[in-house]
Design a protein around this motif. Sequence first.
Motif, PDB file in Angstrom:
ATOM      1  N   GLU A 165      -8.107  14.674  -0.117  1.00  0.00           N
ATOM      2  CA  GLU A 165      -6.740  14.786  -0.624  1.00  0.00           C
ATOM      3  C   GLU A 165      -6.727  15.571  -1.941  1.00  0.00           C
ATOM      4  N   ALA A 166      -7.688  15.269  -2.788  1.00  0.00           N
ATOM      5  CA  ALA A 166      -7.711  15.891  -4.116  1.00  0.00           C
ATOM      6  C   ALA A 166      -7.962  17.393  -4.015  1.00  0.00           C
ATOM      7  N   LEU A 167      -8.944  17.770  -3.216  1.00  0.00           N
ATOM      8  CA  LEU A 167      -9.256  19.202  -3.140  1.00  0.00           C
ATOM      9  C   LEU A 167      -8.139  19.971  -2.425  1.00  0.00           C
ATOM     10  N   ALA A 168      -7.515  19.323  -1.435  1.00  0.00           N
ATOM     11  CA  ALA A 168      -6.377  19.984  -0.770  1.00  0.00           C
ATOM     12  C   ALA A 168      -5.243  20.175  -1.775  1.00  0.00           C
ATOM     13  N   ALA A 169      -5.036  19.176  -2.614  1.00  0.00           N
ATOM     14  CA  ALA A 169      -3.988  19.299  -3.633  1.00  0.00           C
ATOM     15  C   ALA A 169      -4.311  20.451  -4.583  1.00  0.00           C
ATOM     16  N   GLY A 170      -5.574  20.575  -4.918  1.00  0.00           N
ATOM     17  CA  GLY A 170      -5.991  21.676  -5.797  1.00  0.00           C
ATOM     18  C   GLY A 170      -5.633  23.020  -5.189  1.00  0.00           C
ATOM     19  N   GLN A 171      -5.883  23.157  -3.898  1.00  0.00           N
ATOM     20  CA  GLN A 171      -5.554  24.425  -3.235  1.00  0.00           C
ATOM     21  C   GLN A 171      -4.046  24.651  -3.238  1.00  0.00           C
ATOM     22  N   ALA A 172      -3.299  23.580  -3.028  1.00  0.00           N
ATOM     23  CA  ALA A 172      -1.833  23.718  -3.025  1.00  0.00           C
ATOM     24  C   ALA A 172      -1.351  24.156  -4.399  1.00  0.00           C
ATOM     25  N   VAL A 173      -1.979  23.636  -5.431  1.00  0.00           N
ATOM     26  CA  VAL A 173      -1.604  24.009  -6.797  1.00  0.00           C
ATOM     27  C   VAL A 173      -1.852  25.507  -7.010  1.00  0.00           C
ATOM     28  N   LEU A 174      -2.996  25.980  -6.537  1.00  0.00           N
ATOM     29  CA  LEU A 174      -3.303  27.414  -6.691  1.00  0.00           C
ATOM     30  C   LEU A 174      -2.287  28.259  -5.937  1.00  0.00           C
ATOM     31  N   ARG A 175      -1.962  27.810  -4.728  1.00  0.00           N
ATOM     32  CA  ARG A 175      -1.003  28.587  -3.933  1.00  0.00           C
ATOM     33  C   ARG A 175       0.368  28.639  -4.601  1.00  0.00           C
ATOM     34  N   ALA A 176       0.681  27.576  -5.311  1.00  0.00           N
ATOM     35  CA  ALA A 176       1.981  27.548  -5.996  1.00  0.00           C
ATOM     36  C   ALA A 176       1.961  28.421  -7.238  1.00  0.00           C
ATOM     37  N   GLY A 177       0.801  28.969  -7.571  1.00  0.00           N
ATOM     38  CA  GLY A 177       0.713  29.869  -8.717  1.00  0.00           C
ATOM     39  C   GLY A 177       0.630  29.127 -10.038  1.00  0.00           C
ATOM     40  N   ALA A 178       0.252  27.850 -10.005  1.00  0.00           N
ATOM     41  CA  ALA A 178       0.064  27.090 -11.252  1.00  0.00           C
ATOM     42  C   ALA A 178      -1.432  27.111 -11.550  1.00  0.00           C
ATOM     43  N   ARG A 179      -1.830  27.854 -12.560  1.00  0.00           N
ATOM     44  CA  ARG A 179      -3.263  28.021 -12.792  1.00  0.00           C
ATOM     45  C   ARG A 179      -3.675  27.337 -14.085  1.00  0.00           C
ATOM     46  N   PRO A 180      -4.431  26.258 -13.972  1.00  0.00           N
ATOM     47  CA  PRO A 180      -4.881  25.561 -15.178  1.00  0.00           C
ATOM     48  C   PRO A 180      -5.950  26.359 -15.919  1.00  0.00           C
ATOM     49  N   GLN A 181      -6.073  26.120 -17.196  1.00  0.00           N
ATOM     50  CA  GLN A 181      -7.137  26.783 -17.966  1.00  0.00           C
ATOM     51  C   GLN A 181      -8.495  26.171 -17.629  1.00  0.00           C
ATOM     52  N   TRP A 182      -8.511  24.910 -17.429  1.00  0.00           N
ATOM     53  CA  TRP A 182      -9.671  24.276 -16.805  1.00  0.00           C
ATOM     54  C   TRP A 182      -9.181  23.109 -15.984  1.00  0.00           C
ATOM     55  N   TRP A 183      -9.959  22.696 -15.032  1.00  0.00           N
ATOM     56  CA  TRP A 183      -9.650  21.473 -14.308  1.00  0.00           C
ATOM     57  C   TRP A 183     -10.925  20.835 -13.815  1.00  0.00           C
ATOM     58  N   ARG A 184     -10.815  19.563 -13.606  1.00  0.00           N
ATOM     59  CA  ARG A 184     -12.002  18.810 -13.195  1.00  0.00           C
ATOM     60  C   ARG A 184     -11.564  17.749 -12.195  1.00  0.00           C
ATOM     61  N   PHE A 185     -12.303  17.677 -11.115  1.00  0.00           N
ATOM     62  CA  PHE A 185     -12.087  16.636 -10.111  1.00  0.00           C
ATOM     63  C   PHE A 185     -13.293  15.713 -10.210  1.00  0.00           C
ATOM     64  N   ALA A 186     -13.044  14.435 -10.412  1.00  0.00           N
ATOM     65  CA  ALA A 186     -14.178  13.508 -10.524  1.00  0.00           C
ATOM     66  C   ALA A 186     -13.778  12.145  -9.979  1.00  0.00           C
ATOM     67  N   PRO A 187     -14.741  11.414  -9.418  1.00  0.00           N
ATOM     68  CA  PRO A 187     -14.410  10.108  -8.855  1.00  0.00           C
ATOM     69  C   PRO A 187     -14.130   9.098  -9.963  1.00  0.00           C
TER      70      PRO A 187
END
Lengths: 346, 345, 509
Positions: free
Chosen positions: B204-226
């Motif tokens: 779910e998290a990584l799919a959300a990350g891709q959706a964010v990129l597609r929406a053109g919202a680009r973070p300066q950094w991001w981190r996915f962690a459990p």
Amino acid sequence: MTSPLGAHRAALDTCVFCPKLCRFACPVAEAEARETVTPWGLMTLIDDVVRGTRPLDAEAAAVWAHCTGCGRCTAVCHHANPVYEVLTAARAAAAAQGVAPPEALAWATAAPAQSAHLDALPSGGAVQLYAGAADDAAIGEALALLRAAGYVGLSRPTAPLPAGWARGAEVGEPVPWSTAAFAGAEQIICLHAADVLALRAHPRDPGAGARAVHLIEALDGRLPSPRRLAVAGDVAYLDPCRLARGLSVTEAPRRLLAAVVGGQVHEAVMAGAEGGCCGAGGGYAAVDPEAAAWVAREAMQDLPAVPVVSAEPACAAQLATGISGATGPVWRLTTLLASALAGEGP
Amino acid sequence: MSWRLVHDPALGECHRAPSGARCVAPLDGVALAETLVGVAGRLRSRVGQPVADETEPGEIWIDLTAFSGVGPVDPVGQIVRAGGGATWGAIEARLQVDGLTLGPVPGWLWDQPVAHTLDGGRRARPSPACGELLDLVMAIQAVLPGGGLTRSAVSPRRATGPDLARGVVGAEGRAGVVLGVHVQAWPLAGQVGYRATRFGGWAEALAAGQAVLRAGARPQWWRFAPAPTGEVVLTARFGDLAGLDHCLARYDEAAGGRPDDPGAAEALDAACYGPGAIRRVAPTPRWVGAPSAAVGQAEATADAEVWDLRPEGVTVCGAGAPPAAQASGWEALAAAAFAALEPAR
Amino acid sequence: MPPSAPPIVDALRACVGERQVSTTPPDRVAYARDLWPRSQLDRLAGEAPQRPAAVVWPADAAQVAEVVALCRQHRVPIVPFGAGSGVCGGTLPIHGGVVLDLKRLKAVRQLRPADGIVEVEAGCVGERLERWLNRQGLSLGHFPSSILCSTVGGWVATRSAGQCSSRYGKIEDMVVDLEVVGGDGVVRRTPRADAGGVDWNAIYVGSEGTLGVITAATLRVQRLPTAQAFRGWRVPNIEAGVEIMRRAMQAGLRPSVLRLYDPLDTLMVGSDGDRKAAKGPLHSLKQGLLGKGGSGRGLRWALGHPRLSNGAVRLIPPGCLLLAVSEGSAAEARATDDAIAAIARGVQAEDLGEGPARAWLAHRYAVSFKQSRIYAAGAFVDTFEVATTWGEVRGLYDAVKAAVGRHVLVMAHFSHAYPGGCSIYFTFAGAGPTPQVMRARYDAAWQAGLDTAVTRGAAIAHHHGVGLSRGRHMGAAHGEAQRWFGALKATLDPDGILNPGKVFSEAPP
Ligand SMILES: Cc1cc2nc3c(=O)[nH]c(=O)nc-3n(C[C@H](O)[C@H](O)[C@H](O)COP(=O)(O)OP(=O)(O)OC[C@H]3O[C@@H](n4cnc5c(N)ncnc54)[C@H](O)[C@@H]3O)c2cc1C
Ligand code: SF4
Ligand code: SF4
């Protein structure tokens, strides 16, 4: 080799220095993957002959055979360069010189297939069926459909004609024929768009005021409701190039097909007026059957493995040469329509 | 080994490290070029003395202390010139004087010389908004083994054959020593915004990350962690370059998930980036591959972290080594190419 | 081809099939030139170019490998060939040998939308791939003006750029990995571009057939944008236009198109309704260059007197047309468009509405059809694209224009914008009383342009590659970095059979 081609100087000039911008559209160039047979290559070779930098010989004429006359290049060219027209002029020059490929002449003058259905028709009536290169089965389907569509008094031309008398012009060979064959006709229904185009283009009115139409045009909107679906599942429809681009008939076959198919009708990536080519036209399949089969295969390659439907008998036959493991069988549209009307499967 | 260590005081000092590695500290480009004439062996660009447990026999350490200058800054092009020995931290500090930045510089990179990072060639600072750090390097000037000096146009892109400007990248010093670079910078963001979002799991998290990129919202950094709860938490920082409010709004719309306290992202930012940051390094080894395979990799790794997520690739920190196929045959070819660079003796 | 030609032709036929090897004159002539305008001038001059000894059409990577191995064994040069749309002479078989046409390798091997990639064989013609991807709701985002007539392999081999590179990057930004056949006849797949270590993709991309034959590429794909916003601006002068482009890109915006025309190119484009189009001689010149003139005599005269023509161009008002296309999600397209508008208003740009950019998109490939008319009129036209940093853009433009303008009529547009700078795309046209004079003027224009670009430290090519046209300036542009090329060549093509004489014309052996 100047006179007829001199009229095409502007087209030759633009093609020779063109970045081959229509190459993506040319089915022959795509299938053979060969620069020489792109519209640019064909035209450049003509230009070389016109300029005298190479001879007009059998080698050049053999290259010029690599075009089906599908007209796609002209359709995408911003100059609308009539590549096929220039090419037929070049082919005629080759024929006059006696260096045209013999297979092309044989193709143009071939006798039509024997057809009991056609023989059973009277000749010289008001509505004449010109079947061209279609075989007896296709002719039988056409007649059944025309009758179901309310055509009465169907007849055939008064004199035997070559299989596709449009072909003579296509390969630059003078094929003898006479409009007298259509004497008495008010409407000539053809199974192939090439024949409709040739009849319409002929300087003399074939058979006093007769109107040439394609079978599909003749059937559109006139067939009764089918008794059952001809196909329960999906099929794909491929436009015959001369029907779609030459006659601008793209919706009628789709309407007819939709009425007898239960599933989805798939389309090629380039379809309709942009549609492809089966490889049959222009004598190409006669001169180079192997490459023409590649063209057929290419035409079907974007499609899912479902039955492929074509609105012309010659097209369907040519497409069948390209069937591979990844493609479905090829059917004539008339086969599906006739079976749906008769309540049988194809 | 046939290299010749030059003991000319004009060229700088030479040291011998405990393991047998040697170190040369040339004082200028000419000296560096002369040093490399006749030298064979793996060159290691460093600032300072060799570190005993980091050296391998036969290596030559090139101490680039004399090449640590930063500047000038081209304020129009927003490009800074830096010596191969300059650290990313020094570059960032210099840029900030002019209102510019490299984007977030992780603590572990702060003190690393540019030449060292380029030698390694590994993705160093992925950032959807500011770009991978190595990709900000527009031009590289290097001294080849044997002493020749390369030239490179300072240009955002080129089509002049293979990208020779990047010939040294990933070569572990075998293709030459980086004398200097031109680095593209960004305007310093006036405002930053943070987000933290919880997801049910990696998929779910990584799919959300891709959706964010597609929406053109680009973070300066991001981190996915459990998280200890078994969820996966996405923390991110956004800057105002392309409109902070727009970016955050697009993120909020595209990400889904359950919003969490953005303070966590802010805390992580302070801890990991900038001069005062801890030298926190995400777990190794690192797996790099296709997004569809990344979920499995992350799920199979207890402490997986993802800092690098792109439409066509993901780095999973802490997951198994990269697929073996990637190594096949290429190392030998690289070795042969580097050997061909060595001057004939 | 050396005297051993017949045995190798037989062996090639055994490998790829009888009809997939040709030594016929029509085929050898068709493969003797590409779209390098100098080849066109040679044709005008009636000169026959060097022909390959044979043309070979392999069906797959294994056959490519076999052909390469055979040629290596016989020391026969190989020129990889995509669609021959290259404009630098990269496919000219200057040493004879075999032309290896890759267009039978055209399958889409795999499409993985979830991984954002497509793997496609090198010979696939661009327009066909793009249309196929569109059918799946995807796009490569790569739209070179030659998309109708170029291949994926050619794109990769030349470091091509599409018209939307500001958003989607150049082809090198799209390559995930490559399948290549080395000069040793071995098929290899490069490590992923993000794998770390030596970046083999960066080495093969742009190698123009000199280091390997590219047989397939895995490329990044995008979902089709759901929205597009169009805007045209009339800016007071070039500086103002460049300033908008720079500030937009440095603000992290990612428009798909930012395209600024200099005054003459603005006149040519005329999408602002020709309101300020010059009348009189300039109008005739425009008609001539657009292939709408009559006999072409006026055009030839104007192009044959470049100093006068370039002087007349100074009479054109300094205003320039800037086009912007923003795309992506609806929100992103709108936000980008708004942000560019805010920047543009800050430099007194006049908003021309959607029309000009929409018109450009509708006719984006039309210009490619025009050039043949110019040759047909007995003149020549070529393009010269360079790239540099924002601070250098204006200086480079002026310097190249002055240098090249002594020989030809020159105009330019600024496009392919990045945070770090942009490309300047010069179009130049010339004429002369004889084909020989035309060729001399053509060569002089190129020499002047390249000298200037090298001196000013610019990239001497942004996306057309090197081929033969830039080969002799490569040494000056790269310094000793050409030794890297030499080392790679020695390793990847040990017998030097792959496209010899290209990229570095004077490369060390
Ligand atoms: C009208 C026109 C407009 C153009 N517009 C653009 C544009 O907008 N952007 C742009 O980037 N370019 C443009 N170009 C230039 C040209 O289209 C590009 O360079 C294109 O990438 C060449 O592709 P091709 O398939 O035609 O390659 P070719 O011309 O066949 O070959 C080009 C070079 O690549 C090598 N090569 C080709 N295929 C392979 C392979 N599979 N493996 C190894 N080497 C190979 C050849 O040996 C040659 O050196 C334009 C050209 C024209 C004529
Ligand atoms: S037909 Fe038109 S597009 Fe095709 S080669 Fe000729 S000029 Fe070019
Ligand atoms: S008519 Fe069709 S087959 Fe003939 S050159 Fe044109 S596109 Fe090719």
